[in-house]
Every structure is written in C-alpha cells, then in structure tokens.
Design a protein around this motif. Structure first.
Motif, PDB file in Angstrom:
ATOM      1  N   TYR A 146      41.821 101.972  34.574  1.00 20.77           N
ATOM      2  CA  TYR A 146      40.216 101.396  35.057  1.00 20.77           C
ATOM      3  C   TYR A 146      39.806 100.891  33.942  1.00 20.77           C
ATOM      4  O   TYR A 146      39.486  99.662  34.241  1.00 20.77           O
ATOM      5  CB  TYR A 146      39.481 102.394  35.711  1.00 20.77           C
ATOM      6  CG  TYR A 146      38.064 102.001  35.554  1.00 20.77           C
ATOM      7  CD1 TYR A 146      37.694 101.191  36.680  1.00 20.77           C
ATOM      8  CD2 TYR A 146      37.206 102.343  34.874  1.00 20.77           C
ATOM      9  CE1 TYR A 146      36.436 100.606  36.749  1.00 20.77           C
ATOM     10  CE2 TYR A 146      35.919 101.862  34.850  1.00 20.77           C
ATOM     11  CZ  TYR A 146      35.510 100.952  35.733  1.00 20.77           C
ATOM     12  OH  TYR A 146      34.119 100.438  35.877  1.00 20.77           O
ATOM     13  N   GLU A 203      41.800  97.402  32.964  1.00 23.08           N
ATOM     14  CA  GLU A 203      41.542  96.508  34.063  1.00 23.08           C
ATOM     15  C   GLU A 203      40.225  96.018  34.081  1.00 23.08           C
ATOM     16  O   GLU A 203      40.070  94.770  34.352  1.00 23.08           O
ATOM     17  CB  GLU A 203      41.908  97.181  35.382  1.00 23.08           C
ATOM     18  CG  GLU A 203      41.840  95.893  36.316  1.00 23.08           C
ATOM     19  CD  GLU A 203      43.025  94.947  36.523  1.00 23.08           C
ATOM     20  OE1 GLU A 203      42.958  93.893  37.319  1.00 23.08           O
ATOM     21  OE2 GLU A 203      43.961  95.174  35.815  1.00 23.08           O
ATOM     22  N   ARG A 248      39.487  91.974  33.598  1.00 24.88           N
ATOM     23  CA  ARG A 248      38.835  91.153  34.665  1.00 24.88           C
ATOM     24  C   ARG A 248      37.491  90.638  33.897  1.00 24.88           C
ATOM     25  O   ARG A 248      36.615  89.957  34.776  1.00 24.88           O
ATOM     26  CB  ARG A 248      38.521  91.992  35.963  1.00 24.88           C
ATOM     27  CG  ARG A 248      39.700  92.265  36.633  1.00 24.88           C
ATOM     28  CD  ARG A 248      39.387  92.942  37.851  1.00 24.88           C
ATOM     29  NE  ARG A 248      40.549  93.239  38.620  1.00 24.88           N
ATOM     30  CZ  ARG A 248      40.891  93.081  39.865  1.00 24.88           C
ATOM     31  NH1 ARG A 248      40.074  92.437  40.703  1.00 24.88           N
ATOM     32  NH2 ARG A 248      41.938  93.370  40.407  1.00 24.88           N
ATOM     33  N   ARG A 272      33.835 100.258  42.089  1.00 28.23           N
ATOM     34  CA  ARG A 272      34.834  99.173  41.664  1.00 28.23           C
ATOM     35  C   ARG A 272      36.126  99.235  41.669  1.00 28.23           C
ATOM     36  O   ARG A 272      37.005  98.430  42.178  1.00 28.23           O
ATOM     37  CB  ARG A 272      34.488  98.922  40.248  1.00 28.23           C
ATOM     38  CG  ARG A 272      35.325  97.634  39.374  1.00 28.23           C
ATOM     39  CD  ARG A 272      34.597  96.311  40.173  1.00 28.23           C
ATOM     40  NE  ARG A 272      33.207  96.169  40.016  1.00 28.23           N
ATOM     41  CZ  ARG A 272      32.618  95.612  39.128  1.00 28.23           C
ATOM     42  NH1 ARG A 272      33.194  95.298  38.136  1.00 28.23           N
ATOM     43  NH2 ARG A 272      31.225  95.466  39.340  1.00 28.23           N
ATOM     44  N   THR A 273      36.691 100.530  41.686  1.00 25.78           N
ATOM     45  CA  THR A 273      38.296 100.761  41.968  1.00 25.78           C
ATOM     46  C   THR A 273      38.545 100.793  43.391  1.00 25.78           C
ATOM     47  O   THR A 273      39.566 100.282  43.688  1.00 25.78           O
ATOM     48  CB  THR A 273      38.806 102.122  41.289  1.00 25.78           C
ATOM     49  OG1 THR A 273      37.994 103.170  41.803  1.00 25.78           O
ATOM     50  CG2 THR A 273      38.618 102.056  39.700  1.00 25.78           C
ATOM     51  N   TRP A 305      38.780  96.928  44.339  1.00 32.76           N
ATOM     52  CA  TRP A 305      40.190  96.504  43.613  1.00 32.76           C
ATOM     53  C   TRP A 305      41.227  97.164  44.310  1.00 32.76           C
ATOM     54  O   TRP A 305      42.222  96.138  44.753  1.00 32.76           O
ATOM     55  CB  TRP A 305      40.403  96.961  42.318  1.00 32.76           C
ATOM     56  CG  TRP A 305      39.351  96.318  41.105  1.00 32.76           C
ATOM     57  CD1 TRP A 305      38.518  95.099  41.382  1.00 32.76           C
ATOM     58  CD2 TRP A 305      39.140  96.766  39.891  1.00 32.76           C
ATOM     59  NE1 TRP A 305      37.828  94.931  40.233  1.00 32.76           N
ATOM     60  CE2 TRP A 305      38.246  95.853  39.297  1.00 32.76           C
ATOM     61  CE3 TRP A 305      39.759  97.866  39.256  1.00 32.76           C
ATOM     62  CZ2 TRP A 305      37.729  96.096  37.980  1.00 32.76           C
ATOM     63  CZ3 TRP A 305      39.220  97.921  38.048  1.00 32.76           C
ATOM     64  CH2 TRP A 305      38.352  97.117  37.435  1.00 32.76           C
ATOM     65  N   GLU A 325      42.039  94.916  47.364  1.00 34.30           N
ATOM     66  CA  GLU A 325      42.556  93.639  46.869  1.00 34.30           C
ATOM     67  C   GLU A 325      44.077  94.110  46.606  1.00 34.30           C
ATOM     68  O   GLU A 325      44.776  93.060  46.211  1.00 34.30           O
ATOM     69  CB  GLU A 325      41.755  93.107  45.674  1.00 34.30           C
ATOM     70  CG  GLU A 325      40.217  92.730  46.043  1.00 34.30           C
ATOM     71  CD  GLU A 325      39.647  92.516  44.845  1.00 34.30           C
ATOM     72  OE1 GLU A 325      40.054  92.552  43.696  1.00 34.30           O
ATOM     73  OE2 GLU A 325      38.419  92.012  45.110  1.00 34.30           O
ATOM     74  N   TRP A 330      45.175  96.131  43.923  1.00 29.99           N
ATOM     75  CA  TRP A 330      45.225  96.769  42.708  1.00 29.99           C
ATOM     76  C   TRP A 330      45.809  98.345  42.993  1.00 29.99           C
ATOM     77  O   TRP A 330      45.134  99.060  43.684  1.00 29.99           O
ATOM     78  CB  TRP A 330      44.148  96.403  41.975  1.00 29.99           C
ATOM     79  CG  TRP A 330      44.063  97.131  40.470  1.00 29.99           C
ATOM     80  CD1 TRP A 330      44.570  96.705  39.293  1.00 29.99           C
ATOM     81  CD2 TRP A 330      43.611  98.468  39.898  1.00 29.99           C
ATOM     82  NE1 TRP A 330      44.380  97.186  38.381  1.00 29.99           N
ATOM     83  CE2 TRP A 330      43.808  98.430  38.656  1.00 29.99           C
ATOM     84  CE3 TRP A 330      43.022  99.542  40.687  1.00 29.99           C
ATOM     85  CZ2 TRP A 330      43.533  99.524  38.023  1.00 29.99           C
ATOM     86  CZ3 TRP A 330      42.624 100.527  39.904  1.00 29.99           C
ATOM     87  CH2 TRP A 330      42.825 100.686  38.681  1.00 29.99           C
ATOM     88  N   TYR A 381      43.201  87.711  33.570  1.00 32.90           N
ATOM     89  CA  TYR A 381      42.757  87.494  35.110  1.00 32.90           C
ATOM     90  C   TYR A 381      41.764  86.118  34.750  1.00 32.90           C
ATOM     91  O   TYR A 381      41.153  85.949  33.547  1.00 32.90           O
ATOM     92  CB  TYR A 381      41.441  88.670  35.359  1.00 32.90           C
ATOM     93  CG  TYR A 381      41.093  88.815  36.596  1.00 32.90           C
ATOM     94  CD1 TYR A 381      41.864  89.025  37.746  1.00 32.90           C
ATOM     95  CD2 TYR A 381      39.799  88.399  36.862  1.00 32.90           C
ATOM     96  CE1 TYR A 381      41.395  89.033  38.984  1.00 32.90           C
ATOM     97  CE2 TYR A 381      39.200  88.567  38.269  1.00 32.90           C
ATOM     98  CZ  TYR A 381      39.976  88.973  39.146  1.00 32.90           C
ATOM     99  OH  TYR A 381      39.674  89.018  40.524  1.00 32.90           O
TER     100      TYR A 381
END
Length: 178
Positions: free
Chosen positions: A115, A118, A122, A154-155, A158, A161, A163, A173
C-alpha cells in the motif's frame, strides 16, 4: 519499547508540514523518515536531486538533508531518514524486494508495504516514525491531525480499479492522488 508509526499523505507538502510539526514537538529527526513524490523533482536528474531536496525541504532539519532516488515502478522520489537509506539500498540492489522490501525491512507489514509503495507510485508521500512508547500518542496525534490518507478506503478504491499489489515493473503512475 519502540514501535513504528507510519502514515501516508496525498502530497509532499502535507507530509513536510507533518515532519515540521513532529520536529517542533521535540521528535528527533533521526527517528523520522520520508519517501514520496514531489512534482518539483520529477523532471530532475540525480545530480540535481540534493539541491532540489534541500529547496523542497525548507526549514525542517530532517528535510534539509533530503535527496532524490529513482525507484523502479515509481520513478523519481524525494527521500530522507532511515527509510531513504533502505530505499537507496533497494535501488542499488542491496535489499530484496525493492521499495516493498525497504518498507518490510523497516518493520512494516507486507500488505501495508505494498500500500505505501503504491501510494508513493501514485504521487503520495509516506512519513514513518520510530516512536518510543512515551511519545507514541503525541506522534499519532500530530500525524492523524494532518488528514492522512485512509488506507482502507484508498485500497478499496484501487481494488475496484483492478489493483492487487505494488508492481515495480509497472510504469510510474501518470496521475496525481486525489
């Protein structure tokens, strides 16, 4: 006893403010670490990194010594403190697992490490503090008072999407964290 307190922020400036607040509260800069992306450093080369880092860092004692690294899957980042040292080792191949390995070797759980990696990929910034128990509440108060990213939401975003985990072979990103 000492424990690790880590939070992520949507941008470098918010994280820099947190670091300044931590230092103002008497937290030693040797216990604070930062790694993140800052748009002011994205078009720079490594030779310019230290000067840019100092300019970005402003008056904060810790950030005045900030440098720049290029991390696979992330691109250029600004970093300072003990986490920067492990990230530099990862870039040089000294630490297994790249940036994720840097976080896990610093004591962060592997899922959290993905996390945080990432988040940086991002466009966010991670602040981590080695906190003695007697300072933990103060540190958490400062870090949480600065509106860190909510990891769970947030995770979840993602994952919707597609992830699943940080991929150091992915291209850096292109869009900022919002």
């Amino acid at each position: 006893m000492t424990r690790m307190i880590t939070r992520s922020y949507d941008n470098y400036d918010a994280a820099a403010d947190v670091v300044q607040d931590l230092e103002d509260a008497g937290i030693s800069s040797t216990d604070i670490s930062v790694v993140g992306r800052d748009e002011r450093a994205k078009d720079s080369n490594a030779a310019e990194g230290a000067g840019i880092g100092a300019g970005i860092g402003g008056a904060a004692g810790l950030l005045a010594g900030i440098g720049m690294l290029a991390i696979p899957g992330i691109g250029p980042v600004v970093a300072a403190g003990w986490l920067a040292s492990t990230a530099a080792g990862a870039v040089a191949g000294a630490a297994a697992g790249g940036i994720v390995g840097s976080f896990t070797s610093a004591g962060v759980d592997e899922d959290e490490a993905h996390y945080y990696a990432e988040t940086v990929r991002r466009g966010g910034t991670v602040v981590s503090v080695k906190a003695p128990d007697e300072h933990a509440a103060t540190i958490e108060g400062i870090m949480d008072g600065a509106a860190p990213i909510d990891r769970e939401s947030r995770t979840a975003q993602w994952r919707q999407e597609g992830w699943t985990r940080f991929d150091e072979k992915a291209d850096p990103y292109k869009h900022p964290v919002v």
